[in-house]
Design a protein around this motif. Structure first.
Motif, PDB file in Angstrom:
ATOM      1  N   LEU A 183      52.556  40.841  52.798  1.00  0.00           N
ATOM      2  CA  LEU A 183      53.984  41.112  52.624  1.00  0.00           C
ATOM      3  C   LEU A 183      54.248  41.692  51.246  1.00  0.00           C
ATOM      4  CD1 LEU A 183      55.490  37.808  54.093  1.00  0.00           C
ATOM      5  CD2 LEU A 183      54.862  39.913  55.299  1.00  0.00           C
ATOM      6  N   THR A 184      55.182  42.622  51.191  1.00  0.00           N
ATOM      7  CA  THR A 184      55.619  43.136  49.901  1.00  0.00           C
ATOM      8  C   THR A 184      56.516  42.096  49.228  1.00  0.00           C
ATOM      9  OG1 THR A 184      57.641  44.145  50.755  1.00  0.00           O
ATOM     10  CG2 THR A 184      55.631  45.469  50.845  1.00  0.00           C
ATOM     11  N   GLN A 185      56.750  42.300  47.925  1.00  0.00           N
ATOM     12  CA  GLN A 185      57.623  41.376  47.202  1.00  0.00           C
ATOM     13  C   GLN A 185      59.006  41.311  47.846  1.00  0.00           C
ATOM     14  OE1 GLN A 185      56.781  39.381  44.713  1.00  0.00           O
ATOM     15  NE2 GLN A 185      58.843  38.538  44.535  1.00  0.00           N
ATOM     16  N   LEU A 191      62.256  37.148  53.618  1.00  0.00           N
ATOM     17  CA  LEU A 191      61.742  36.016  54.392  1.00  0.00           C
ATOM     18  C   LEU A 191      62.287  34.692  53.857  1.00  0.00           C
ATOM     19  CD1 LEU A 191      59.795  34.522  56.286  1.00  0.00           C
ATOM     20  CD2 LEU A 191      57.991  34.899  54.586  1.00  0.00           C
ATOM     21  N   ARG A 192      62.255  34.533  52.543  1.00  0.00           N
ATOM     22  CA  ARG A 192      62.714  33.286  51.941  1.00  0.00           C
ATOM     23  C   ARG A 192      64.197  33.040  52.253  1.00  0.00           C
ATOM     24  NH1 ARG A 192      60.926  34.048  47.149  1.00  0.00           N
ATOM     25  NH2 ARG A 192      59.086  32.735  47.349  1.00  0.00           N
ATOM     26  N   LEU A 193      64.994  34.083  52.160  1.00  0.00           N
ATOM     27  CA  LEU A 193      66.428  33.922  52.399  1.00  0.00           C
ATOM     28  C   LEU A 193      66.715  33.693  53.887  1.00  0.00           C
ATOM     29  CD1 LEU A 193      67.721  36.645  49.926  1.00  0.00           C
ATOM     30  CD2 LEU A 193      67.834  34.169  49.653  1.00  0.00           C
ATOM     31  N   ILE A 194      65.946  34.352  54.740  1.00  0.00           N
ATOM     32  CA  ILE A 194      66.081  34.095  56.184  1.00  0.00           C
ATOM     33  C   ILE A 194      65.785  32.628  56.469  1.00  0.00           C
ATOM     34  CG2 ILE A 194      64.880  34.431  58.392  1.00  0.00           C
ATOM     35  CD1 ILE A 194      66.719  36.652  57.997  1.00  0.00           C
ATOM     36  N   SER A 216      65.235  46.125  58.667  1.00  0.00           N
ATOM     37  CA  SER A 216      63.920  46.781  58.640  1.00  0.00           C
ATOM     38  C   SER A 216      62.869  45.851  58.031  1.00  0.00           C
ATOM     39  CB  SER A 216      63.996  48.074  57.819  1.00  0.00           C
ATOM     40  OG  SER A 216      64.865  49.000  58.434  1.00  0.00           O
ATOM     41  N   HIS A 217      63.251  45.149  56.960  1.00  0.00           N
ATOM     42  CA  HIS A 217      62.302  44.222  56.336  1.00  0.00           C
ATOM     43  C   HIS A 217      61.956  43.080  57.287  1.00  0.00           C
ATOM     44  CE1 HIS A 217      62.059  46.162  52.523  1.00  0.00           C
ATOM     45  NE2 HIS A 217      63.313  45.947  52.188  1.00  0.00           N
ATOM     46  N   LEU A 222      58.087  40.260  60.756  1.00  0.00           N
ATOM     47  CA  LEU A 222      57.727  39.742  62.084  1.00  0.00           C
ATOM     48  C   LEU A 222      56.450  40.405  62.591  1.00  0.00           C
ATOM     49  CD1 LEU A 222      61.260  39.630  63.772  1.00  0.00           C
ATOM     50  CD2 LEU A 222      59.829  37.659  63.198  1.00  0.00           C
ATOM     51  N   ARG A 223      56.368  41.719  62.396  1.00  0.00           N
ATOM     52  CA  ARG A 223      55.193  42.445  62.880  1.00  0.00           C
ATOM     53  C   ARG A 223      53.937  42.012  62.128  1.00  0.00           C
ATOM     54  NH1 ARG A 223      56.769  46.886  61.491  1.00  0.00           N
ATOM     55  NH2 ARG A 223      55.474  47.280  59.673  1.00  0.00           N
ATOM     56  N   LYS A 224      54.037  41.936  60.809  1.00  0.00           N
ATOM     57  CA  LYS A 224      52.863  41.598  60.004  1.00  0.00           C
ATOM     58  C   LYS A 224      52.381  40.169  60.260  1.00  0.00           C
ATOM     59  CE  LYS A 224      53.863  44.777  56.165  1.00  0.00           C
ATOM     60  NZ  LYS A 224      54.196  44.897  54.727  1.00  0.00           N
TER      61      LYS A 224
END
Length: 243
Positions: A183-185, A191-194, A216-217, A222-224
């Motif tokens: 994952l990128t930064q 992710l953290r906020l979700i 998009s992020h 989810l894909r990664k």
């Protein structure tokens, strides 16, 4: 607030404001250290703005105070002690992650500590700090390090530069999380906020990006991670103590 409490001082500039001061450079800096005498000494050494270009805009003595004053002042650079009441420097980095990831005027962190222990160095670097110098550093070198971090460079005390490389290559280094490293930064921040239950609109506001970019992020995460929905993302993040 304790007697060591937050100081967010009035300044002529604004967060991310115009450059001025010594040598044409200017950096607004927050000092985070639980020892008042040390903060006073650092301020006296580097805070002569007309000479150094460094303007100390706030101080804090623990994690909660640090997050409050950094959020209020939005400095270019934070000088961060590693060991602090309330969770340590890593906790400050975790809670200030959206400020570090801001597209415009990101807040940079430079660890300033007596410790050169591997777990301390690796912890704050993994947390997002741009460098790590020890408290034996001279005032002139600290000012130089502040401007280099402001420019986005990674800065380490000469001895620590080799030490950090050795530490990451050592079997004693913390295990690599390959899923996380994919994952990128910015994706980690989303992710953290979700996982904390934020709506897309709220995440967009926090990170200064559009809702479409958030979507998009999330799709990329989810894909990664080969997950299907935000509930699975939340469980995944909680298991790694990212929430």
């Amino acid at each position: 607030m304790s007697s060591e409490g937050v100081q967010a001082e009035g300044t002529a500039g604004t967060p991310g404001g115009p450059a001025e001061g010594g040598g044409g450079r200017h950096a607004r800096v927050v000092l985070v250290d639980d020892h008042r005498m040390f903060r006073t000494g650092v301020r006296a050494e580097i805070g002569r703005t007309e000479q150094t270009g460094v303007e100390v805009v706030g101080e804090a003595a623990d994690v909660d105070q640090a997050v409050a004053v950094i959020t209020a002042t939005r400095p270019e650079v934070v000088l961060l002690d590693v060991h602090l009441p309330g969770g340590g420097g890593v906790e400050v980095l975790r809670r200030c992650a959206p400020l570090m990831a801001a597209a415009e005027s990101p807040v940079r962190f430079l660890a300033l500590s007596v410790s050169d222990a591997a777990e301390d160095v690796i912890g704050v670097i993994r947390g997002g700090a741009r460098g790590y110098v020890t408290k034996t550093i001279t005032g002139a070198d600290l000012v130089d390090s502040i401007f280099r971090v402001q420019d986005g460079d990674a800065v380490f005390s000469p001895r620590l530069a080799g030490f950090v490389l050795d530490a990451f290559a050592s079997s004693d280094a913390p295990p690599v999380d390959e899923d996380m490293d994919r994952l990128t930064q910015r994706e980690r921040e989303v992710l953290r906020l979700i996982a904390r239950g934020y709506a897309y609109k709220e995440i967009a506001k926090q990170l200064f990006i559009s809702v479409k970019t958030v979507e998009s992020h999330v799709s990329a995460v989810l894909r990664k991670l080969q997950l299907s929905n935000r509930h699975e993302l939340t469980r995944w993040a909680t298991a790694r103590r990212l929430v």
